[in-house]
Write an enzyme that holds these catalytic residues in place. Structure first.
Site, PDB file in Angstrom:
ATOM      1  CG  HIS A   1      45.573  34.978  46.279  1.00  0.00           C
ATOM      2  ND1 HIS A   1      46.272  35.179  47.400  1.00  0.00           N
ATOM      3  CD2 HIS A   1      44.651  35.844  46.038  1.00  0.00           C
ATOM      4  CE1 HIS A   1      45.980  36.578  47.865  1.00  0.00           C
ATOM      5  NE2 HIS A   1      44.991  36.829  46.813  1.00  0.00           N
ATOM      6  N   GLY A   2      44.499  30.203  45.719  1.00  0.00           N
ATOM      7  CA  GLY A   2      44.055  29.196  44.742  1.00  0.00           C
ATOM      8  C   GLY A   2      44.786  28.028  45.311  1.00  0.00           C
TER       9      GLY A   2
END
Lengths: 491, 514
Positions: free
Chosen positions: A334-335
């Site tokens: 996600h990041g």
């Protein structure tokens, strides 16, 4: 270019649809799609289109090598698939994770700090990986044509924000046979409602969240850290909860709206992508949540990480380890920040605890279901703090503020004003995260089948009034959003 | 057989209705895939079935199109309108601004993505029937919720705690007699401005700063409360800049000691004047009363501080501030002038003696906060032309030393109906009023930003020469040079409170105060 921009809506989309309609054969239609997809990607990321072309080329080549290797040459096939994994994961590692790796070790070479995250790299890398692995497993056949692989990876519907489409689920429709007209009306409805969901619900909830929890630009400005912390510590309890509620809604509406638009556009052309969401906020547990939230990603990690690691077949400790790996990777996907890893592990802990505790409980009543839902939405909201704040210093301040431990007021004018001036919209949002509207629509549809007259009314409402209203409202809000008093030229 | 046919049935019966160029099979192996051959003979029952399926397919297509065409018709109309380039607006009357232009092409902008984002911005910003769409958007926002006071704009900026200061000494008293001690000026008309030779490093920094529109920056970053049709900006306090401002003014008083009196009048936000203290406290808005106390406390004994707040608050039933703009009206400026009269010890000239003109409707900088959730009222601009034989000279010192003469004229109604520009023809580096009815050679220098534009007119009744210079645009002389050259008796700083609290504003002022 994003789907919710006026240029996309009234320039790119109509032009691409028009060209698509005028193409007669499937090949011509696919070439048209590819050209528009590359324009779409180049529009947002002129430099990194080369990376997309290169990665598609590598995976096209690796898949062909795997396909053409003798069935007896398992080692050779394995070598190619491993090479593909190294290339794909290596490139995503360089472009997405090099900064976090370097900063963790306290070094930041100049060339690393200049690397910008290429648009959609997380999505198309996983798609390409799934293609090569599916070919390796014999679940799909390799494409002889390079441009076919490129089309699969670059298709503008899902290239930059998903849903992650696995090759074997789309290959047939993409390259062999499409029924373009059948789902056209449903595609229109899905696209236009997704657009309104993004422009009206997600953006408004986002502005509420930013007001109380700080905007992303402010959070990432480390020089303003102490001022930001001071501001957050003064924010009222109700304000922080309202902000967190707004962020919880925003993140779902934003992501699911993009998926709706992608699925809608796909349906218009006869392409059927997997659903990304299934009302995740009505979940009663973390396990259920991940069956409803970003479904293709969960499936990807299950099929390509969890099961190859042995799944739950090698004892409880090994299962726990496998689950840990899956959730750490889910967070990292996600990041490129440790806060995302912590967010992933937050769900690992929740799921592990649930598995350990829930087996001692059986049966459920309406009351316990309602309690479980409230428990879980609170847990989810708190988890989103890890998503919002990439700097850990914010989290204890916000958490203390939520329980009034910062000496902050219970409520204030700002909270009251923002709440009342968005009250009707927030109530609407509460219904929109549940299947209420869907169920009402289905009831109306089944009721409409009873008479020709009612059916016509249903068709008019469902296929014209709702999508046209969504389109008009979204356009009005998008034009309004372009307002920028900073450019005021009087002085 | 049901009407719903699955994919395989259709494929079997219709053949490759949309054939691809030898596509590989997905589910079968390639050998099987290559074995597919054309069907030379189709038995009669199968042909009948094929016809039936085709009929069903056509029927479905027709039905799908019937459902889709109305939507696409609306979509096509909006798209066509969007591409009617001549219909695209270039100026927004509602927002008082030029809209984005189509970007110019360069390879660097192409590679960086700026060219494409420029096209995106141009397309959105100049969307056909823009104002109508915005009205529709506003109308829709009315359904989001209702509130008597709506917060609008950016989230509130960080504000420092306001330190409490104890007054150490009473402000210096000034007598009206000082007004009559005027030095001689040789000519009737003001001296032509020439670029001073003293163009040094801080000067060029200031010139760069002047290119930044500080007021627009402030407006863009403002958090506002929209209440009862008016927009009230939040108040921020930054001690660092407040100290820098007061230090600059103390320095000005030191430099001009024995030459000219120095007055400071901080132009306040409408919020502090129009909303009661208790309402502001409830809204967590820092009190400008406390800010004034702090800043005036630091200037006591040197600078003559003009406290206009209470005068304005006492008259807040009048039209002192625009509903839709960050400025005060000419009436608001008048009461600030009356406050100055009180401090300077002179009698104010009644407003009735001025010639009033009304222009409108006027929509100011905050009109963008207008929404159905809490609509913002449109304004009128009232101008008050001073009585007497007065000439106004405008000298845009930056670009040209020549004079642009105006005879008590209400100037500049731009295409955007920017009626606030009626005062001093908007912001110019230097404006000079000459009142030929005043026999002595008295002169006042007003160092101002846009708040000083309507304010300057009232001083024509007390001084023969009123020099109004915009410290954001004037770089020809320093303060001491100006006072010496023009034989100035009094210097009045009329600065917006928000600019006195800003980096750019305080830098520009300190650059001038030399």
């Amino acid at each position: 270019m994003v789907f919710s921009s006026l240029f996309f809506l009234y320039a790119f989309l109509p032009l691409s649809l028009l060209c698509y309609v005028f193409c007669r054969s499937l090949k011509a239609k696919n070439i048209c799609l590819l050209v528009f997809s590359l324009i779409f990607y180049t529009w947002g990321e002129p430099k990194y289109v080369l990376l997309l072309l290169a990665m598609s080329f590598f995976d096209w080549f690796f898949a062909l090598r795997i396909q053409h290797a003798s069935p007896d040459a398992a080692a050779s096939r394995k070598r190619w698939v491993v090479l593909s994994c190294i290339v794909n994961l290596g490139l995503i590692g360089v472009f997405k994770y090099s900064k976090i790796i370097c900063s963790t070790f306290g070094i930041m070479p100049a060339f690393v700090s200049k690397i910008a995250l290429p648009l959609g790299i997380s999505f198309y890398t996983f798609q390409l990986l799934s293609y090569v692995i599916d070919v390796y497993r014999g679940e799909a056949d390799a494409q002889e044509e390079y441009w076919h692989v490129l089309l699969y990876a670059a298709l503008f519907h899902q290239c930059i924000a998903g849903p992650i489409v696995r090759y074997k689920t789309i290959a047939e429709e993409l390259f062999e046979f499409r029924t373009p007209w059948k789902d056209l009306p449903d595609g229109i409805v899905r696209f236009s409602t997704g657009l309104a969901k993004k422009v009206i619900l997600a953006n408004t909830c986002g502005s509420i969240a930013d007001r109380f929890l700080l905007a992303d630009a402010a959070i990432s400005d480390l020089s303003a850290l102490s001022a930001n912390l001071s501001q957050l510590s003064k924010t009222s309890v109700a304000g922080l909860w309202l902000g967190l509620f707004g962020y919880t809604l925003q993140i779902y509406f934003d992501f699911s709206a993009y998926s709706d638009m992608a699925i809608g556009m796909g349906k218009m052309l006869g392409l059927h992508y997997l659903e990304n969401f299934n009302y995740p906020y009505i979940s009663k547990s973390a396990t259920e949540f991940w069956r409803r939230w970003h479904i293709p990603l969960g499936t990807f990690f299950r099929d390509y990480v969890y099961i190859p690691l042995g799944g739950n077949r090698h004892g409880s400790l090994r299962t726990l380890f496998n689950t840990f790996v899956v959730w750490a990777l889910t967070g990292l996907w996600h990041g490129a920040n440790w806060s995302f890893v912590v967010w992933g592990l937050y769900f690992f802990v929740l799921i592990s605890v649930e598995k350990a505790v829930m087996k001692h409980f059986s049966g459920s009543s309406r009351f316990t279901s309602a309690l479980a839902r409230i428990y879980f939405i609170l847990i989810t909201m708190l988890g989103w703090m890890l998503f919002k704040y990439t700097t850990f210093s914010y989290i204890p301040v916000v958490f203390k503020g939520l329980i009034g431990a910062n000496g902050n007021a219970l409520t204030d004018f700002e909270t009251h004003s923002i709440f009342t001036s968005n009250l009707f919209l927030l109530i609407f949002c509460l219904f929109a995260v549940t299947p209420v509207f869907k169920a009402a629509g289905q009831r109306f549809a089944s009721f409409a089948k009873r008479s020709w007259m009612v059916q016509n009314v249903y068709n008019a409402v469902h296929y014209f009034i709702i999508p046209v209203s969504c389109l008009l409202i979204s356009t009005a809000q998008l034009v309004n959003a372009s307002f920028n008093p900073f450019l005021y030229f009087r002085f | 057989m049901t009407e719903e046919l699955n994919l395989n049935e259709l494929r079997a019966l219709l053949g490759d209705s949309e054939p691809a160029a030898a596509p590989p099979s997905v589910s079968s192996n390639p050998v099987e895939g290559q074995a597919v051959s054309p069907v030379p003979f189709v038995p009669a029952p199968q042909r009948a079935e094929e016809r039936r399926v085709r009929k069903v397919s056509r029927k479905k297509k027709k039905r799908a199109l019937r459902k889709s065409v109305p939507f696409f018709a609306v979509f096509a109309v909006i798209t066509l309108c969007a591409w009617m380039i001549p219909l695209r607006p270039t100026v927004s009357v509602r927002e008082n601004r030029n809209l984005d232009r189509f970007p110019s092409f360069s390879f660097s902008s192409l590679l960086s993505g700026d060219y494409f984002s420029g096209i995106d911005n141009w397309f959105s910003d100049t969307f056909t029937f823009r104002e109508t769409w915005m009205d529709l958007g506003d109308w829709l926002e009315g359904f989001y919720g209702r509130s008597s006071a709506v917060l609008s704009g950016s989230p509130a900026q960080h504000s420092d705690e306001i330190p409490v200061t104890t007054p150490s000494a009473a402000p210096e008293e000034f007598s009206a007699a000082a007004m009559s001690e005027q030095p001689e000026v040789s000519s009737e008309e003001p001296v032509a401005e020439e670029n001073s030779a003293a163009e040094d490093e801080p000067h060029s920094v200031a010139r760069e700063l002047s290119e930044i529109d500080l007021e627009n920056e402030y407006v863009a970053k403002s958090t506002c409360i929209v209440m009862d049709g008016s927009v009230y900006p939040y108040v921020n306090f930054t001690q660092f800049y407040a100290d820098k401002y007061t230090d600059s003014l103390n320095k000005a008083a030191d430099l001009l000691e024995g030459k000219a009196r120095v007055f400071d009048l901080l132009a306040l936000r409408s919020t502090s004047v129009m909303l009661s203290k208790s309402v502001r406290e409830y809204m967590n808005i820092p009190l400008e009363e406390d800010i004034l106390d702090y800043m005036f406390g630091r200037m006591q004994g040197k600078v003559n501080c003009v406290d206009s707040l209470y005068m304005l608050q006492n008259h807040n039933a009048e039209y002192l501030y625009f509903h839709s703009d960050h400025h005060w009206t000419a009436v608001g400026a008048y009461y600030a002038y009356v406050s100055w009269c009180k401090t300077a010890g002179v009698d104010p000239v009644p407003l009735d003696l001025y010639e009033e003109e009304v222009f409108g409707p006027y929509t100011g900088t905050y009109y963008g906060h207008n929404s159905k959730r809490s609509p913002v009222l449109e304004d009128e601009v009232h101008t008050f032309n001073p009585p007497g034989d007065i000439t106004l000279y405008i000298n845009d010192g930056r670009d040209s030393p020549t004079y642009l003469g105006f005879e008590n004229e209400v100037i500049t109604h731009t295409v955007t109906q920017d009626y606030y520009a009626s005062f001093l023809a908007s912001d110019h580096a230097m404006c000079t009023f000459v009142n030929n009815d005043i026999p002595n050679e008295s002169a006042v220098l007003i160092i101002k930003d846009s708040y000083g534009n309507p304010f300057s007119y009232y001083f024509t009744q007390h001084y023969k020469y009123v020099y109004a210079i915009d410290y954001r645009r004037y770089f020809n002389r320093s303060l001491t040079d100006f006072v010496d050259t023009y034989h100035v008796d009094d210097v009045i700083f009329c600065t917006a409170m928000f600019l006195a609290q800003s980096d750019g504003g305080t830098q520009l002022l300190s650059n001038f105060i030399r």
